[in-house]
Design an enzyme around this catalytic site. Structure first.
Site, mmCIF file in Angstrom:
data_model
loop_
_atom_site.group_PDB
_atom_site.id
_atom_site.type_symbol
_atom_site.label_atom_id
_atom_site.label_comp_id
_atom_site.label_asym_id
_atom_site.label_seq_id
_atom_site.Cartn_x
_atom_site.Cartn_y
_atom_site.Cartn_z
ATOM 1 N N GLU A 92 0.058 0.906 10.088
ATOM 2 C CA GLU A 92 -1.448 0.923 10.074
ATOM 3 C C GLU A 92 -2.086 1.983 10.480
ATOM 4 O O GLU A 92 -3.402 1.843 11.012
ATOM 5 C CB GLU A 92 -1.876 -0.409 10.937
ATOM 6 C CG GLU A 92 -0.893 -1.975 10.544
ATOM 7 C CD GLU A 92 -1.612 -2.812 9.972
ATOM 8 O OE1 GLU A 92 -3.199 -2.554 9.553
ATOM 9 O OE2 GLU A 92 -1.378 -3.957 9.843
ATOM 10 N N THR A 132 5.999 -5.122 4.700
ATOM 11 C CA THR A 132 6.176 -6.277 5.703
ATOM 12 C C THR A 132 6.118 -7.702 5.125
ATOM 13 O O THR A 132 4.908 -8.067 4.282
ATOM 14 C CB THR A 132 5.504 -6.066 6.896
ATOM 15 O OG1 THR A 132 5.788 -5.023 7.775
ATOM 16 C CG2 THR A 132 5.932 -7.325 7.781
ATOM 17 N N GLU A 189 3.450 4.096 -0.496
ATOM 18 C CA GLU A 189 4.644 4.364 -1.480
ATOM 19 C C GLU A 189 5.516 5.470 -0.945
ATOM 20 O O GLU A 189 5.125 6.061 0.043
ATOM 21 C CB GLU A 189 4.014 4.876 -2.904
ATOM 22 C CG GLU A 189 3.091 3.756 -3.336
ATOM 23 C CD GLU A 189 2.419 4.078 -4.583
ATOM 24 O OE1 GLU A 189 2.653 5.258 -4.889
ATOM 25 O OE2 GLU A 189 1.639 3.331 -5.332
ATOM 26 N N GLY A 244 17.612 1.925 34.733
ATOM 27 C CA GLY A 244 18.499 2.923 34.893
ATOM 28 C C GLY A 244 19.834 2.735 33.762
ATOM 29 O O GLY A 244 19.333 2.526 32.683
ATOM 30 N N GLY A 245 21.085 2.749 34.067
ATOM 31 C CA GLY A 245 22.244 2.459 33.260
ATOM 32 C C GLY A 245 22.038 1.298 32.469
ATOM 33 O O GLY A 245 22.489 1.155 31.246
ATOM 34 N N LEU A 250 0.682 -1.103 0.089
ATOM 35 C CA LEU A 250 -0.011 -0.005 0.083
ATOM 36 C C LEU A 250 0.879 1.236 -0.090
ATOM 37 O O LEU A 250 0.858 2.060 -0.967
ATOM 38 C CB LEU A 250 -1.011 0.020 1.344
ATOM 39 C CG LEU A 250 -1.792 1.314 1.501
ATOM 40 C CD1 LEU A 250 -2.815 1.572 0.293
ATOM 41 C CD2 LEU A 250 -2.181 1.329 2.545
#
Length: 399
Positions: A380, A163, A132, A356-357, A130
Site C-alpha cells: 500500500e 491479496t 503488475e 535471544g536464542g 493494481l
C-alpha cells in the site's frame, strides 16, 4: 482535536480481542506452518460484522456513518486481529479496504446490489488488482489492457502480489487497465470488475512468501477475459484517481495493522523479560534490555496516536465536515503509515533480541511477527513513496 477513543470503541475493541484470542490465536502458528488460508475464520469475521463496519445497512453493514466512527472501528478491528495474527489482520484490511471499498465508493446501484451483500457478510471476499510485474510504485505504468468489443471488455495482462484474489470464497477482482489514450499521449486508465470463474482469468499458484503465510496472495493473468461493459467501475478514465483514493484509506489501515504488531511485540517482551532468569534474576532488571522494551512503549504510543488521528480525520470527512481537507488527510495517512510500519519492523527486531536464542526458534510467536513485519513497509505504498508524499505535502518539489 482529541483522539481518545470513545467508550463504545473501547467496548468494541474488547469484543474483537475476545474473538481474536478464541478463534485465531490458538491456530495462528499452525496456519503459518501449513500456509493455510482459513476461509471458515474469515467468514466468522464477517458474521461478527467486521467486514461491514463501513457499509450501509441496506447491504448488511453496520451503517456506521462518519460521525459514528466507522473507519476508526475498522482500524481497531484490524489492530486487534493483527495483534494475534498479521495474516488475518491483512485479510480483513484487504477484504474491506481493497475489496468492498472500491465498489461501495465508485460502484453503480446495480453493482452494489450484486456484489456487496456477500462481501459484507463475509461469505465472499474480493481482491484489488493494481500492481503488475513492471508497475509497482509507478502504478501509472500499468500494461494490462481492456478493449471494448461488442458490448464487452476484453482484458489482457497480468497482475502480481494480489491479496484475497484466489481463495475458494473470492468472488471478484477489481483491476486497473488501459482502456485508451488521452489527447496528451498519456494512458487512459479505468477500473473493471472481473468475476471469479471468468474464462481467461486465472489466479496462478499462490506465492511462497517470507511472511503472511496464512494470507491468500496470487499472481493473476488475463487472456482475452471478457466481462460485460457494465462491469466498468466508476467513470471511464478515472481508474488512476480511484486507486489513489483507495490507497489513502488503506495506508491508515496498514498503520493500524502495524500498531497491532508493535503491541504484540511489547506484550511478549514484557512477559518474557519478567520470566526469563539469568545471573540470579529476571533479564528485565538489566538496563540494556529494559531500555529497549521502554522504546517499544514509546513507538506503540506514537504509532497509535498517529494512526487514530488519521482515522478520526477520515471519519470527519465521511461525516461531511469541512474542518478536514483531503490534502490534510493524505498527509496524515502517509505520516501514520510511514512511522507505524517502520516502527513495527524495529519492534520485531527488538523483541527477537529480547528472546535471544529462543527468538530464532519457530515455536515462539515472535519469529512469525518478525517475518510478517517487513512487508508492512512495502504494501500500500513503500516507505520511500510515503516520504515523497510527505515532502510534497510540505511544498517541496520532490520527484
Amino acid at each position: 482535536m482529541t483522539f481518545e477513543l470513545s467508550p463504545e470503541h473501547e467496548q468494541f475493541r474488547r469484543s474483537v480481542r475476545d474473538f481474536a484470542e478464541a478463534e485465531i490465536a490458538p491456530h495462528a502458528a499452525q496456519w503459518d506452518r501449513d500456509h493455510h488460508f482459513p476461509t471458515d475464520v474469515v467468514q466468522k469475521m464477517g458474521a461478527l460484522g467486521l467486514m461491514g463496519l463501513t457499509a450501509p445497512e441496506e447491504f448488511g453493514g453496520a451503517g456506521m456513518a462518519g460521525e459514528d466512527g466507522g473507519f476508526t472501528s475498522l482500524c481497531i478491528a484490524i489492530e486487534e486481529i493483527g495483534r494475534v495474527d498479521q495474516s488475518m489482520g491483512i485479510t480483513l484490511e484487504a477484504a474491506v479496504g481493497l475489496g468492498i471499498n472500491p465498489i461501495l465508493t465508485f460502484g453503480t446501484d446495480e453493482q452494489k446490489k450484486t456484489w456487496l451483500p456477500d462481501l459484507v457478510s463475509g461469505d465472499a471476499i474480493a481482491g484489488f488488482g493494481l500492481t503488475e510485474p513492471g508497475a509497482g510504485s509507478d502504478a501509472g505504468a500499468t500494461k494490462t489492457k481492456a478493449v471494448l468489443d461488442d458490448g464487452e471488455w476484453v482484458v489482457n495482462g497480468a497482475k502480481q502480489f494480489i491479496t484475497n484474489s484466489g481463495s475458494s470464497i473470492t468472488s471478484l477482482v477489481t483491476v486497473t487497465a488501459r482502456t485508451g489514450e488521452r489527447a496528451d499521449g498519456r494512458p487512459e486508465i479505468s477500473t473493471i470488475i472481473v468475476p471469479s470463474g471468468t474464462p481467461g482469468f486465472t489466479a496462478e499458484k499462490a506465492y511462497d512468501k517470507l511472511g503472511w503465510h496464512a494470507s491468500d496472495t496470487h499472481p493473476l493473468s488475463f487472456d482475452d477475459a471478457r466481462v460485460p461493459e457494465a462491469n466498468l467501475l466508476g467513470e471511464r478514465g478515472r481508474g488512476y484517481a480511484q486507486f489513489l483514493a483507495t490507497l489513502d484509506d488503506g495506508r491508515v489501515a496498514i498503520a493500524a495493522l502495524a500498531v497491532g504488531c508493535i503491541q504484540a511485540c511489547l506484550d511478549m517482551s514484557v512477559q518474557y523479560a519478567g520470566e526469563r532468569q539469568t545471573f540470579g534474576g529476571p533479564i528485565g532488571r538489566k538496563q540494556g534490555l529494559a531500555f529497549q522494551v521502554s522504546d517499544l512503549q514509546v513507538m506503540l504510543d506514537a504509532s497509535r496516536l498517529l494512526t487514530y488521528k488519521a482515522a478520526a480525520m477520515k471519519d470527519a470527512m465521511d461525516a461531511g465536515s469541512s474542518s478536514v481537507s483531503t490534502a490534510a488527510f493524505k498527509q496524515a495517512a502517509a505520516v501514520a503509515k510511514l512511522y507505524a510500519t517502520e516502527s513495527a519492523v524495529t519492534a520485531t527486531r527488538i523483541a527477537t533480541q529480547v528472546f535471544g536464542g529462543y527468538g530464532f526458534m519457530e515455536e515462539y510467536p515472535v519469529v512469525r511477527f518478525y517475518r510478517d513485519a517487513k512487508v508492512l513497509e512495502i504494501g500500500e505504498g513503500t516507505s520511500e513513496v510515503q516520504r515523497m508524499l510527505i515532502a510534497r505535502g510540505l511544498g517541496l518539489p520532490v520527484e
